[in-house]
Design a protein around this motif. Structure first.
Motif, PDB file in Angstrom:
ATOM      1  N   VAL A 174      13.549 -38.104  40.915  1.00  0.00           N
ATOM      2  CA  VAL A 174      14.653 -38.718  40.150  1.00  0.00           C
ATOM      3  C   VAL A 174      14.934 -40.350  40.489  1.00  0.00           C
ATOM      4  N   ILE A 175      14.237 -40.488  41.953  1.00  0.00           N
ATOM      5  CA  ILE A 175      13.769 -42.291  42.323  1.00  0.00           C
ATOM      6  C   ILE A 175      13.566 -42.692  41.731  1.00  0.00           C
ATOM      7  N   ALA A 176      11.800 -42.187  41.523  1.00  0.00           N
ATOM      8  CA  ALA A 176      10.710 -42.521  40.680  1.00  0.00           C
ATOM      9  C   ALA A 176      10.529 -42.321  39.070  1.00  0.00           C
ATOM     10  N   ARG A 177      12.184 -41.494  38.548  1.00  0.00           N
ATOM     11  CA  ARG A 177      12.405 -42.328  37.439  1.00  0.00           C
ATOM     12  C   ARG A 177      13.134 -43.289  37.120  1.00  0.00           C
ATOM     13  N   LEU A 178      14.443 -43.279  37.968  1.00  0.00           N
ATOM     14  CA  LEU A 178      15.055 -44.862  38.341  1.00  0.00           C
ATOM     15  C   LEU A 178      14.458 -45.862  38.646  1.00  0.00           C
ATOM     16  N   LYS A 179      13.933 -45.977  39.072  1.00  0.00           N
ATOM     17  CA  LYS A 179      12.509 -47.306  39.271  1.00  0.00           C
ATOM     18  C   LYS A 179      12.326 -47.843  38.706  1.00  0.00           C
ATOM     19  N   THR A 180      11.409 -46.315  37.625  1.00  0.00           N
ATOM     20  CA  THR A 180      11.150 -46.588  36.237  1.00  0.00           C
ATOM     21  C   THR A 180      11.003 -47.099  34.918  1.00  0.00           C
TER      22      THR A 180
END
Length: 221
Positions: A174-180
């Motif tokens: 989830v965080i990887a997608r938010l950060k990108t």
């Protein structure tokens, strides 16, 4: 709130971009789980050894970590694949935790490269190599690389191939997608992976993700 400071992957630190660096301290300044893990990790990375017949209670955690490291190293040096890639991967993740426990945003690149070389040389499953690259990228805050592996790992999970701890995969995906900048993808990952993480209702880690996703989705409207 305990999980935020004891998990290998600290969702709050990752969301805030807070780096918790590798330490060289080999004595704990506080009797705190994260600090104790940092000390064991520092002792391992330094290559500290103790007699194999050491019976000191205070050394049990360190000696257990040393044994896991030794077994992984011996297996990779053998030049043959493990009898079971999933069992091996779980053991490798435990060693990774031993070597980097209590840290976020940094990792030993040389160690990860050694593990990846072994997996590639021994024809590990493609999604297993993807899981390693995802783990390395997530704990190093290399969000584009982590995000690129998410869908492969979700597809593997849907086929019963769960390589990473469920909670770690949920948080980091989830965080990887938010950060990108992929708010919709983060919302989808949270919906698809959330129930499988086996957390209690109201778990603070999941609530953090939900709040971050809601903000990101709201800002896109």
């Amino acid at each position: 709130f305990l999980g935020l400071s004891t998990d290998r992957f600290d969702a709050a630190a990752a969301l805030g971009g807070r780096v918790i660096p590798l330490t060289t301290d080999t004595r704990a300044s506080l009797s705190h789980d994260r600090v104790l893990k940092q000390v064991i990790a520092a002792r391992l990375r330094r290559g500290e050894t103790l007699p194999s017949d050491d019976t000191t209670n205070a050394n049990r955690g360190f000696q257990s970590a040393r044994l896991r490291t030794q077994q992984l190293q011996q297996g990779m040096a053998s030049g043959v694949p493990p009898a079971d890639w999933f069992v091996w991967f779980t053991q490798m993740v435990a060693v990774e935790h031993d070597r980097h426990g209590g840290t976020m945003g940094v990792a030993e690149a040389a160690w990860f490269r050694e593990v990846e070389r072994y997996m590639v040389a021994q024809s590990a499953p493609r999604d297993g190599i993807s899981a390693l690259r995802f783990l390395w990228a997530a704990v190093s805050y290399d969000w584009p690389t982590a995000a690129a592996e998410v869908e492969t790992l979700i597809e593997a999970r849907n086929e019963g191939r769960q390589w990473l701890p469920r909670g770690l995969f949920l948080d980091a995906a989830v965080i990887a997608r938010l950060k990108t900048g992929d708010a919709a993808g983060a919302e989808s990952a949270l919906a698809r992976l959330g129930s499988a993480a086996e957390r209690q209702p109201g778990d603070v880690r999941t609530r953090l993700l939900e709040a971050a996703v809601a903000r990101a989705v709201g800002s896109k409207k």
